[in-house]
Design an enzyme around this catalytic site. Structure first.
Site, PDB file in Angstrom:
ATOM      1  N   CYS A 303       0.828  -1.212   0.000  1.00 21.79           N
ATOM      2  CA  CYS A 303       0.000   0.000   0.000  1.00 21.79           C
ATOM      3  C   CYS A 303       0.865   1.265   0.000  1.00 21.79           C
ATOM      4  CB  CYS A 303      -0.973  -0.047   1.180  1.00 21.79           C
ATOM      5  SG  CYS A 303      -2.304   1.158   1.082  1.00 21.79           S
ATOM      6  N   HIS A 387      -3.856  -5.224  -0.365  1.00 20.87           N
ATOM      7  CA  HIS A 387      -3.594  -5.750   0.984  1.00 20.87           C
ATOM      8  C   HIS A 387      -3.648  -7.277   1.018  1.00 20.87           C
ATOM      9  CE1 HIS A 387      -3.561  -2.020   3.394  1.00 20.87           C
ATOM     10  NE2 HIS A 387      -4.284  -1.547   2.384  1.00 20.87           N
ATOM     11  N   GLU A 389      -2.670  -9.111   3.314  1.00 20.68           N
ATOM     12  CA  GLU A 389      -2.883  -9.571   4.699  1.00 20.68           C
ATOM     13  C   GLU A 389      -4.334  -9.475   5.133  1.00 20.68           C
ATOM     14  OE1 GLU A 389      -3.469  -5.397   5.083  1.00 20.68           O
ATOM     15  OE2 GLU A 389      -2.024  -6.520   3.914  1.00 20.68           O
TER      16      GLU A 389
END
Length: 418
Positions: A303, A387, A389
């Site tokens: 990001c 993202h 995660e």
């Protein structure tokens, strides 16, 4: 079928009470106790929830159907009011395991319906109580899809979210709120990482939450690869993923000196997500990353970390009209042709035509063809805009952590044999 068996149903208009939406929320100004005012003077009246107060920031939208606690506690949303397109927000309550930061930095949320009583076995707290605890303002009774269309067509506006039950919301008061929105500087040129980064070096040991164990275990083995995370506004789930791969994780601030990081003898460095304008944060972050890029250890950016890495390598960034925010964004992996469904939250992008010759584009958005990933051709350095995660998901991009860890292990093995 005979004509006698055919039932003809004539359409009828459902008449809602004048002073309420058909969904049951306050509509008319005289019944409202909260208001959303845009910089162009548009006013949305509704029912307030959460913290009572005034918040000034950028109004954006998120299309995710789940993960509202993750979204609101993501530091990347600092300076922003989130308009949720999904009507049922907060019905699963809240819990400590889904927190992505020690303290949320989002300003508040706009929703169709008020948070209901929680209905989930993991819930530990009512969502309205959670909002109050973290000083997050909410307004309900808004046509969030119409508001999303507005943002999509005109770009993310400056806005004021106000929840003051005793206010009459007179014309003078609305004019004052509109002026507050107009006077706010906006995210262009704003460095917000300095407000959300850690103020001390710390170690992270908590691993990914397990539904089977109903708890997050801690990594205790010290004879493992050492990964240093530069915190521009790091989500906890990034740290959990690194720890879950059996790594020692140290977290440092966004302005932590490159030489001090090198002294920590990392086997890899992670550039985290974060809020604000990457060019503004880059004033101090880029020189640090450029020094780290002179080393041989792997570097992985996510990001804002991806944007800082791109700036450090000579590329450029710019603000997007409404950004990418949601959990269903298709991204194409240019290296193998696979399509990943991703979670995204960013209002700035790296410009494809600004990439230097030594950088290879690895991922693109299938929504608008914007750049979503890069890697260096001659070093174990790569980054993605989205993202991997994400919790609760999607999980299509988890392989990126494995890819990074394999690079870390290879570097550790080579450095110990020298």
């Amino acid at each position: 079928m005979s004509s006698a068996s055919v039932i003809v149903v004539k359409p009828t208009l459902m008449r809602a009470k004048k002073k309420r939406f058909s969904r049951g929320f306050y509509r008319a100004k005289k019944y409202a106790d909260a208001v959303l005012v845009l910089e162009d003077g548009q006013v949305f009246y509704g029912k307030g929830a959460g913290h009572q107060g005034i918040a000034v920031g950028e109004l954006c939208f998120n299309t995710a159907m789940t993960g509202h606690q993750e979204i609101l506690s993501d530091p990347s949303y600092a300076g922003q009011i989130i308009n949720f397109t999904t009507p049922h927000i907060g019905n699963v309550g809240s819990n400590k395991a889904d927190m992505e930061t020690f303290k949320p930095f989002a300003l508040g949320m706009v929703v169709t319906e008020l948070p209901s009583a929680q209905s989930n076995y993991r819930a530990k707290q009512n969502f309205d109580e959670w909002l109050q605890q973290h000083k997050l303002i909410a307004i309900a009774g808004i046509d969030t899809r119409a508001l999303t269309h507005y943002i999509r067509d005109k770009g993310a506006p400056k806005a004021v979210l106000c929840y003051q039950p005793n206010s009459t919301y007179s014309k003078a008061e609305i004019d004052r709120l509109q002026q507050m929105a107009r006077d706010w500087q906006g995210l262009n040129g704003m460095d917000l990482s300095k407000d959300v980064t850690t103020d001390k070096v710390y170690s992270w040991q908590e691993m990914i939450y397990s539904l089977d164990d109903a708890k997050s275990e801690e990594q205790t083995d010290n004879d493992v690869p050492h990964i240093v995370v530069i915190d521009y506004g790091a989500k906890h789930n990034i740290l959990r993923h690194l720890s879950d791969m059996n790594a020692k994780v140290s977290v440092v601030s966004a302005s932590y000196a490159a030489q001090e990081i090198i002294k920590m003898k990392p086997d890899g460095v992670m550039l985290s997500n974060g809020p604000g304008d990457p060019a503004a944060t880059g004033i101090y972050a880029v020189p640090i990353v450029q020094e780290l890029l002179k080393c041989d250890f792997p570097i992985f950016g996510i990001c804002l970390g991806y944007q800082i890495m791109a700036l450090s390598l000579g590329a450029k960034t710019e603000k997007m009209a409404c950004g990418h925010r949601g959990a269903n964004h298709p991204v194409k992996n240019l290296l193998n042709g696979a399509v990943e469904i991703t979670s995204q939250n960013h209002g700035f992008q790296v410009m494809k035509d600004s990439l230097p010759a030594n950088i290879e584009a690895t991922h693109i958005s299938l929504f608008d063809k914007s750049l979503e990933g890069i890697r260096l051709k001659d070093k174990p350095v790569f980054a993605v805009q989205y993202h991997p995660e994400a919790s609760p998901g999607p999980h299509d991009s988890h392989y990126l952590f494995k890819q990074f860890y394999e690079m870390v292990q290879a570097y550790r093995a080579s450095s110990t044999t020298i």
